[in-house]
Design a protein around this motif. Structure first.
Motif, short mmCIF file in Angstrom:
data_model
loop_
_atom_site.label_atom_id
_atom_site.label_comp_id
_atom_site.label_asym_id
_atom_site.label_seq_id
_atom_site.Cartn_x
_atom_site.Cartn_y
_atom_site.Cartn_z
N VAL A 159 0.85 -1.21 0.01
CA VAL A 159 0.13 0.02 -0.10
C VAL A 159 1.05 1.26 -0.01
N ASN A 179 0.55 4.05 -2.62
CA ASN A 179 0.60 5.45 -2.39
C ASN A 179 1.49 6.28 -2.73
N ARG A 180 2.88 5.93 -2.85
CA ARG A 180 3.88 6.75 -3.38
C ARG A 180 3.74 7.11 -4.86
N ASP A 235 0.89 6.88 -6.38
CA ASP A 235 -0.20 7.69 -6.82
C ASP A 235 -0.49 8.68 -5.71
N GLY A 252 -4.12 9.44 -4.59
CA GLY A 252 -4.65 8.58 -3.60
C GLY A 252 -5.93 7.97 -4.00
N GLN A 283 -1.99 12.54 1.73
CA GLN A 283 -1.65 11.09 1.36
C GLN A 283 -1.40 10.18 2.76
N THR A 284 -1.10 10.70 3.69
CA THR A 284 -0.87 9.79 5.03
C THR A 284 -2.26 9.25 5.23
N MET A 327 -4.88 8.77 3.45
CA MET A 327 -5.29 7.89 2.32
C MET A 327 -4.70 6.71 2.49
N PHE A 328 -3.36 6.41 2.99
CA PHE A 328 -2.47 5.54 3.15
C PHE A 328 -3.45 4.84 4.32
N ASN A 368 -6.61 3.33 2.95
CA ASN A 368 -6.55 2.15 1.84
C ASN A 368 -6.18 0.88 2.59
#
Lengths: 360, 272, 262
Positions: free
Chosen positions: B258, B262-263, B265, B268, C93-94, C96-97, C100
């Motif tokens: 993930v 995530n990186r 994308d 997100g 981003q964090t 969403m990490f 996900n």
């Protein structure tokens, strides 16, 4: 938009009402059972007679039953494990005592000799059904399969090539698979001797089984997709009952070698049961002659209750069952039965590991 | 203003309780010999780490990786062109109907779909009446077919989404600059749809490798995947310690995956 | 690619998906209880859906759980997504990490994790734990599907609404939600699809004898208590929906602006 929200709200409300419709029944009885191991009509009857709701959960092995009782995600009022598991539960103090004064249909002498002689140590169970393990075979694909199996007994399940190109099934349960293998080597079912277990393990490992299964074994044999497999007696007799009722040709058979595992399952009350008295009412209900007979007619296992077996024998309709040499464990000739003993949880894990290993 | 401020912290707490705490518990259980969640009889031990290297489980790891990898690659081989064809369909009606047809199988119960294959793969089946008989139960092929059939839509849709995002002007520019169709595909379309491919591979590989019902039905219990081992450790042998260790390792691998996605994308929103 | 090979490929893909479904459909019309023989055409399994009490209950349970899980996770997920969209790139981003993780996590691990935490919290296993579990795995899908729509939205429209005198909630309902409607609807659809078909997570988080369609099937496979009415129900759902979708499509005006985005 507003209209949509209204719609959403009303739909939420409606579904919530359905979801939480108040229980009209007074009490609920939670039963932990094996699949297809009770005549479901009896449950309806019990619900009506006592104005309660019966909620049944089904698992496929003694080990899964133990897990359910120990984890207590649901507080079961009744469970129906086998002999050795009853002792395990008893030793871990997971059972409630049975109050025999609440069981008016109970009498110590109502059960067959074999059932009393091979009873588990615990006193807190009421015998439910009993049976043996044996080899069920299909006569569809291989000629003389009956002869070969009767001549070779347990070895048919282990010596590859004894029957050429046969498709063989094994119970996906470590204790039962090892039982067959230990019997094949003429060892005790309750051995904890490493070299004996190792030999049993090797036999299991060196044989290629087409299917490791449970209820699908009997189905596959009836279809002809398996030629023979280790099964519980009731697996065969249930298929026999269904096939006879539907008047189909019967192209499958069953054989029990003399040295076999004799087992019995019993009704117990787990320690977290919430309806202690209702549980007794249910046990008593199941012991009533009429109900016990109805149950036996449906399930295919032989009842340890003498009067039930007497009734079946007196009824011509069941001749095909009662005249079968392996149906009633109490009447199998030359039977040298051995029942499972509880050998500690470490043993259970060791066996499970060996069994997993034997599959690859 | 209130709702605006609390929804996110609440969600983070929710994720903390339902993802992170169980992870910590399982990490803790990995270092113990335990029967269920019986904290009063805990024994600390490193046996689980020894067990995990036991060759008996190696087959399960290898099966999980190899079979699922083959299945996801097959999904990619079928799914990519299909997604590409769908994106470039001129008729909107046909496109929508086909899209619906590719979504719909997910509405059919997964277990029943597996049972459908199981019935077909047995030598005695309804196919006998038209003279066909398969004998595939227990073979890796049966499992691979089952996996592809179950998870193919999860490959098609991410790729379709990423292809759909491509601006047609980009392609025109590429052609204007003299690139051939193949060159355009290789240097414009493919790189820009890579995120969809990554996400599709993740969405097919992971569930394939960890499903326990599928191998159970289609291998006749002969081929075990990671999911079966975890399932039997929790359900059958009640060995929560070892089951936890396997789960923890699995989660860690997934964490890394993930993180990687995530990186790649920044938006997100790749996973759909 | 040549046209014929394109057609062939699409047919192959559809075949892989539909063969087992067609088998199930075929069996739903089979008079015999045994799946390996065809003994005549019948519709009796279709009426049996309502007669077989436990199956009927399991189907209703599946729908109730899926409807509730969808409704709750759609509402929560939308608000959460709105919040996330306002975060700075790095924080987003964090978050969403974290969001996900449950999507990518293996079902069996999610199921066992939830079982462990529910046991420790002392929850009573049954329909509510199953619902909670479904809400848990549905929310991330909603967030994921709403977020891109929020990004496509004009950032200033919310502020404009506030400047024109809307309260926060009014602005959300009158400006933001209409703009991201497509994302919300597709998020809800995904959540519903995931929930109604879930087996593994339900299997680990249920209790009290409460079963949904999948766990009902699993516990009755190969048993006498299994009824082919399950095949019938599955056929109605799959092909009923297919027919509805195709019908809607053929009757809608040619150029749909928003394609189905899944």
């Amino acid at each position: 938009m507003r209209k949509n929200i209204k719609l959403l709200l009303s739909f939420l409300l409606i579904s919530f009402l359905i979801g939480c419709s108040p229980n009209t029944k007074n009490e609920s009885l939670y039963i932990l059972n094996w699949g297809d191991y009770i005549n479901y009509d009896l449950l309806d009857k019990f619900e009506k007679e006592y104005d309660v709701e019966v909620i049944i959960s089904e698992v496929e092995s003694n080990e899964a039953m133990y897990e359910q009782i120990k984890m207590n995600r649901t507080s079961f009022d009744i469970a129906i494990p086998s002999d050795y598991m009853i002792d395990q539960l008893e030793k871990e103090h997971l059972l409630k005592e049975i109050d025999y004064s609440l069981l008016k249909n109970y009498d110590k002498k109502m059960f067959s000799t074999i059932s009393s002689e091979h009873a588990p140590e615990s006193k807190n169970f009421i015998p439910y059904f009993n049976g043996t393990i044996g080899i069920m075979y299909s006569t569809k694909n291989i000629k003389d399969i009956k002869k070969t199996i009767e001549a070779n007994g347990w070895s048919t399940l282990f010596d590859d090539g004894l029957i050429k190109n046969a498709k063989v099934g094994m119970y996906n349960s470590s204790r039962d698979a090892f039982a067959a293998s230990l019997l094949h080597h003429s060892y005790s079912l309750n051995t904890n001797n490493d070299s004996e277990l190792n030999q049993a393990y090797k036999s299991l490992k060196n044989t290629k089984y087409n299917v490791y299964g449970d209820d699908n074994l009997k189905k596959n044999i009836v279809t002809g997709n398996l030629d023979y497999a280790l099964v519980y007696s009731g697996d065969y007799y249930e298929e026999l009952i269904v096939a006879t009722e539907e008047e189909r040709t019967i192209n499958f058979g069953y054989y029990v070698p003399n040295n076999t595992n004799y087992w019995q399952d019993g009704m117990v009350i787990p320690k977290d049961a919430k309806n202690y008295e209702l549980a007794h009412t249910f046990i008593d209900f199941m012991l009533e002659d009429e109900n016990a007979i109805e149950n036996t007619e449906y399930i295919g296992y032989a009842s340890p209750i003498n009067s039930v077996m007497d009734y079946l024998e007196s009824d011509n309709e069941y001749d095909y069952l009662t005249s079968d040499p392996f149906y009633n464990p109490n009447e199998i000739k030359n039977l040298k039965p051995e029942s499972f003993k509880f050998l500690g949880i470490e043993y259970m894990i060791k066996l499970e590991e060996l069994f997993t290993k034997s599959k690859s | 203003m209130k709702t605006r401020n609390i929804s996110l912290p609440l969600y983070l707490i929710w994720l903390f309780v339902l993802v992170f705490i169980p992870f910590l518990i399982m990490l803790f259980l990995s270092f113990t010999k335990t029967r269920g969640l019986d904290f009063s009889h805990l024994v600390f031990s490193l046996d689980n780490f020894k067990d995990i290297l036991d060759p008996i489980y190696f087959d399960a790891y290898v099966n999980s990786i190899v079979l699922s990898a083959i299945a996801s690659l097959l999904c990619l081989l079928i799914g990519y062109p299909v997604a590409y064809i769908l994106t470039n369909l001129k008729s909107n009606k046909l496109k929508n109907i086909l899209l619906a047809m590719f979504i719909l199988p997910m509405w059919s119960n997964m277990l029943l779909r597996i049972i459908g294959w199981e019935i077909l793969f047995n030598p005695h089946s309804i196919l006998n009446s038209i003279g066909i008989s398969f004998d595939l139960i227990g073979s890796p092929l049966a499992i691979i077919i089952g996996m592809v059939s179950t998870y193919l839509p999860l490959m098609i849709f991410p790729i379709y989404t990423s292809l759909n995002k491509l601006e047609s002007s980009l392609l025109e520019a590429s052609y204007d600059l003299g690139a051939s169709k193949f060159q355009t595909f290789k240097s414009v379309i493919l790189p820009l749809s890579l995120p969809g491919i990554y996400s599709g591979l993740t969405m097919t590989f992971l569930p394939s490798a960890t499903n326990f019902a599928l191998p159970e039905r289609l291998s006749g219990g002969n081929i075990n995947l990671l999911g079966n081992i975890i399932n039997s450790n929790f359900g059958k042998s009640f060995n929560y310690g070892f089951g936890s260790l396997l789960s923890v390792i699995l989660i860690s691998v997934i964490f890394v995956l993930v993180f990687f996605i995530n990186r790649k994308d920044k938006d997100g929103d790749l996973l759909l | 690619m040549k046209k014929s090979s394109k057609v062939l490929l699409v047919i192959l893909a559809l075949a892989v998906l539909y063969i087992p479904i067609l088998i199930i459909c075929f069996l739903s019309f089979n008079d015999s209880l045994r799946p390996y023989e065809f003994s005549g055409f019948t519709l009796k399994w279709y009426s049996e859906i309502f007669a077989e009490k436990t199956l009927y209950e399991a189907i209703i349970n599946s729908w109730i759980i899926a409807l509730f899980a969808t409704a709750i996770s759609t509402i929560c997920g939308t608000f959460i997504a709105i919040r996330i969209s306002k975060l700075k790139q790095k924080h987003r981003q964090t978050v969403m990490f974290l969001n996900n993780l449950p999507i990518v996590n293996a079902d069996i691990v999610t199921g066992i994790s939830l079982m462990i935490i529910f046991s420790i919290l002392g929850l009573h296993f049954g329909k509510y734990t199953m619902l909670l579990a479904h809400i848990f795995f549905c929310i991330p899908f909603v967030v994921l599907s709403v977020l891109p729509r929020l990004k496509m939205m004009d950032e200033n429209s919310y502020d404009a609404a506030r400047d024109l005198g809307c309260t926060h909630l009014q602005a959300v309902f009158k400006v933001i939600i209409p703009a991201i409607k497509v994302g919300i609807i597709s998020g809800a659809l995904i959540a519903f699809t995931m929930s109604i078909d879930d087996f593994i997570i339900s299997y680990y988080t249920t209790g009290d004898g409460f079963s949904n369609f999948s766990t009902w099937i699993y516990s009755r496979l190969n048993r006498r208590s299994f009824s082919p009415a399950a095949y019938a129900y599955n056929t109605i759902i799959t092909f009923g929906l297919l027919i509805i979708l195709i019908y809607i499509n053929l009757n809608s005006k040619g150029d749909n602006k928003h394609e189905k985005k899944h």
